[in-house]
Design a protein around this motif. Structure first.
Motif, mmCIF file in Angstrom:
data_model
loop_
_atom_site.group_PDB
_atom_site.id
_atom_site.type_symbol
_atom_site.label_atom_id
_atom_site.label_comp_id
_atom_site.label_asym_id
_atom_site.label_seq_id
_atom_site.Cartn_x
_atom_site.Cartn_y
_atom_site.Cartn_z
ATOM 1 N N ASP A 278 -9.951 -22.567 2.173
ATOM 2 C CA ASP A 278 -10.116 -20.807 2.353
ATOM 3 C C ASP A 278 -10.023 -20.281 0.820
ATOM 4 O OD1 ASP A 278 -10.531 -21.236 4.867
ATOM 5 O OD2 ASP A 278 -8.796 -20.227 5.456
ATOM 6 N N LYS A 279 -9.128 -20.962 0.114
ATOM 7 C CA LYS A 279 -8.796 -20.492 -1.389
ATOM 8 C C LYS A 279 -10.129 -20.358 -2.061
ATOM 9 C CE LYS A 279 -6.320 -18.883 -4.867
ATOM 10 N NZ LYS A 279 -7.406 -18.733 -5.851
ATOM 11 N N GLN A 280 -10.718 -21.313 -1.997
ATOM 12 C CA GLN A 280 -12.249 -21.610 -2.767
ATOM 13 C C GLN A 280 -13.043 -20.643 -2.123
ATOM 14 O OE1 GLN A 280 -13.660 -25.619 -2.776
ATOM 15 N NE2 GLN A 280 -11.788 -26.436 -3.789
ATOM 16 N N LEU A 281 -13.099 -20.366 -1.004
ATOM 17 C CA LEU A 281 -14.288 -19.377 -0.467
ATOM 18 C C LEU A 281 -13.614 -17.850 -0.869
ATOM 19 C CD1 LEU A 281 -16.537 -18.615 1.286
ATOM 20 C CD2 LEU A 281 -14.825 -18.383 3.300
ATOM 21 N N ASN A 282 -12.460 -17.755 -0.920
ATOM 22 C CA ASN A 282 -11.740 -16.301 -1.436
ATOM 23 C C ASN A 282 -12.349 -16.153 -3.093
ATOM 24 O OD1 ASN A 282 -9.618 -14.240 -1.773
ATOM 25 N ND2 ASN A 282 -9.035 -15.619 -3.313
ATOM 26 N N ASP A 283 -12.095 -17.463 -3.817
ATOM 27 C CA ASP A 283 -12.486 -17.006 -5.141
ATOM 28 C C ASP A 283 -14.168 -16.963 -5.239
ATOM 29 O OD1 ASP A 283 -9.920 -17.660 -5.790
ATOM 30 O OD2 ASP A 283 -10.034 -19.782 -6.336
ATOM 31 N N LEU A 284 -14.908 -17.699 -4.316
ATOM 32 C CA LEU A 284 -16.115 -17.390 -4.511
ATOM 33 C C LEU A 284 -16.741 -15.863 -4.253
ATOM 34 C CD1 LEU A 284 -19.174 -18.487 -4.721
ATOM 35 C CD2 LEU A 284 -19.139 -19.177 -2.199
ATOM 36 N N VAL A 285 -16.232 -15.352 -3.172
ATOM 37 C CA VAL A 285 -16.397 -14.136 -2.876
ATOM 38 C C VAL A 285 -15.962 -13.037 -4.027
ATOM 39 C CG1 VAL A 285 -15.727 -12.033 -1.336
ATOM 40 C CG2 VAL A 285 -16.187 -14.348 -0.170
ATOM 41 N N LEU A 286 -14.631 -13.266 -4.575
ATOM 42 C CA LEU A 286 -14.233 -12.490 -5.655
ATOM 43 C C LEU A 286 -15.138 -12.584 -6.893
ATOM 44 C CD1 LEU A 286 -10.570 -12.983 -5.154
ATOM 45 C CD2 LEU A 286 -11.687 -10.737 -5.046
ATOM 46 N N SER A 287 -15.680 -13.978 -6.926
ATOM 47 C CA SER A 287 -16.501 -14.243 -8.488
ATOM 48 C C SER A 287 -17.754 -13.474 -8.301
ATOM 49 C CB SER A 287 -16.800 -15.715 -8.430
ATOM 50 O OG SER A 287 -15.647 -16.271 -8.652
ATOM 51 N N VAL A 288 -18.386 -13.351 -7.096
ATOM 52 C CA VAL A 288 -19.563 -12.388 -6.672
ATOM 53 C C VAL A 288 -19.349 -11.130 -7.236
ATOM 54 C CG1 VAL A 288 -21.147 -11.587 -5.017
ATOM 55 C CG2 VAL A 288 -20.606 -14.003 -4.894
ATOM 56 N N PHE A 289 -18.278 -10.447 -6.903
ATOM 57 C CA PHE A 289 -18.191 -9.354 -7.299
ATOM 58 C C PHE A 289 -18.061 -8.907 -8.854
ATOM 59 C CE2 PHE A 289 -17.129 -8.537 -2.674
ATOM 60 C CZ PHE A 289 -17.810 -7.532 -2.449
ATOM 61 N N LEU A 290 -17.223 -9.777 -9.461
ATOM 62 C CA LEU A 290 -16.798 -9.711 -10.606
ATOM 63 C C LEU A 290 -18.074 -10.069 -11.594
ATOM 64 C CD1 LEU A 290 -13.294 -11.084 -10.860
ATOM 65 C CD2 LEU A 290 -13.806 -9.043 -10.945
#
Length: 378
Positions: A248-260
């Motif tokens: 889940d942490k990697q998924l969280n990071d992927l979503v945030l990376s898309v926005f940034l």
């Protein structure tokens, strides 16, 4: 406080190259398409999760033959075009159907996709909506819209140049839908682009629509959602990335990376990131897992009961009986209604509603006392 999630998915299944080479006519394709659908429904356990397969009359645009599973208030469809194998087979999850599926299977999107691999078909996403919800923050869509419109805040995207990430100004189309002086919904980018950002008041939306996340948003003073719809090549790219996610942490990071990477907001005067962009950066650097699944809910009965109380004229009529005749006659009127309901011949509309909503409503509210907690006039 923020959380990330993936809210909506569209998966496209394609027959393997060797299978396509054996096709001679549309009848061959229809036979193969149905074989792939059977394979997918077994792999995804659709009948156990949603219910039996039935014909769907409302297919995604361009698709002619479709199926849904079970009787639900949300939209889920598998469909193909009977004369175009190149379009593949579309599997469209609405936000509610995806939440329902993930809750029932105790999965996240990445683990679901990783179970879909098959020798019968290949797959990729054609749409993926990623979200960041900000809870109890002071900024609003109206403020963000005004800052963007007056260019106090500028939008950038990150680009790799000579093995170095640089910021590039994004001259994106800006739209805001005003209600009086407020702009509760803001769009950044064109609907036809690979990614369009929508910023909106999620709490207000759920209250107005009696939405599936109403109980969740009511816990907070405010919920502002940043939502990016990834389509075309970006949706294809995120398919590969999601298949590599392990937790889940990697998924969280992927979503945030898309926005940034796609929507990085800076103050024009200082060239520094805005508060909401800073919070995404901080969450990306942190160890906390922010991704939490929303509980799916069916609030149609709640909405109908609110209409009965506040808009139908029923309460006004009962009050007139009380005013003219008194409490004993009011009790008689209520008892008359109770007996009328118990002896009512159920019509087709009610039968259809029960088929579509009964099970999901029972999962949303344990009993009427539970439903009654949300009976407020908004």
């Amino acid at each position: 406080m923020l959380k990330t999630s993936i809210d909506e998915l569209t998966v496209v299944l394609q027959a393997t190259v060797s299978e396509k080479m054996t096709l001679e006519n549309n009848a061959d394709w229809q036979k193969l398409a149905n074989e792939i659908i059977v394979e997918f429904e077994k792999t995804a356990d659709l009948k156990n999760i949603f219910g039996e397969r039935v014909k769907e009359t409302s297919c995604p645009q361009g698709y002619t033959n479709g199926f849904c599973y079970g009787q639900h208030s949300f939209y889920f469809c598998i469909a193909y075009n009977e004369s175009s194998y190149n379009m593949g087979i579309i599997v469209k999850f609405s936000a509610q159907s995806l939440a329902y599926y993930l809750k029932k299977t105790n999965q996240q999107v990445y683990s679901f996709l990783q179970t879909l691999k098959s020798d019968k078909y290949e797959f990729r996403l054609s749409r993926c909506d990623v979200d960041v919800d900000f809870m109890n923050e002071k900024f609003t869509p109206t403020q963000i819209f005004n800052d963007l419109k007056t260019e106090k805040v500028l939008v950038f995207y990150q680009k790799n140049q000579k093995n170095k990430l640089i910021f590039v100004r994004k001259h994106a189309k800006l739209q805001g839908f005003a209600i009086n002086r407020d702009v509760p919904t803001v769009y950044v980018g064109s609907i036809a682009s690979d990614c369009q950002l929508r910023i909106y008041d999620k709490k207000l939306e759920q209250i107005q629509q009696n939405g599936s996340k109403l109980a969740w948003v009511l816990q907070f003073d405010s919920v502002i959602r940043f939502e990016v719809a990834l389509k075309h090549d970006l949706a294809h790219n995120i398919t590969d990335l999601l298949l590599k996610v392990k937790n889940d942490k990697q998924l969280n990071d992927l979503v945030l990376s898309v926005f940034l990477q796609k929507f990085y907001f800076k103050r024009a005067r200082t060239d520094k990131a805005t508060l909401y962009t800073k919070k995404m950066q901080k969450a990306l650097k942190g160890d906390q897992e922010y991704l939490l699944g929303h509980v799916n809910a069916d609030n149609d009965l709640l909405q109908r009961f609110k209409y009965l109380l506040f808009s139908s004229g029923t309460i006004s009529t009962l009050y007139k009986i009380l005013a003219v005749y008194g409490y004993d006659d009011l009790d008689q009127a209520l008892e008359y209604i109770k007996n009328f309901v118990q002896n009512w011949n159920v019509n087709d509309d009610c039968r259809f509603w029960l088929q579509k909503h009964a099970d999901d409503t029972a999962e949303t509210f344990d009993d009427f006392a539970n439903l009654k907690q949300y009976l407020k006039e908004n």
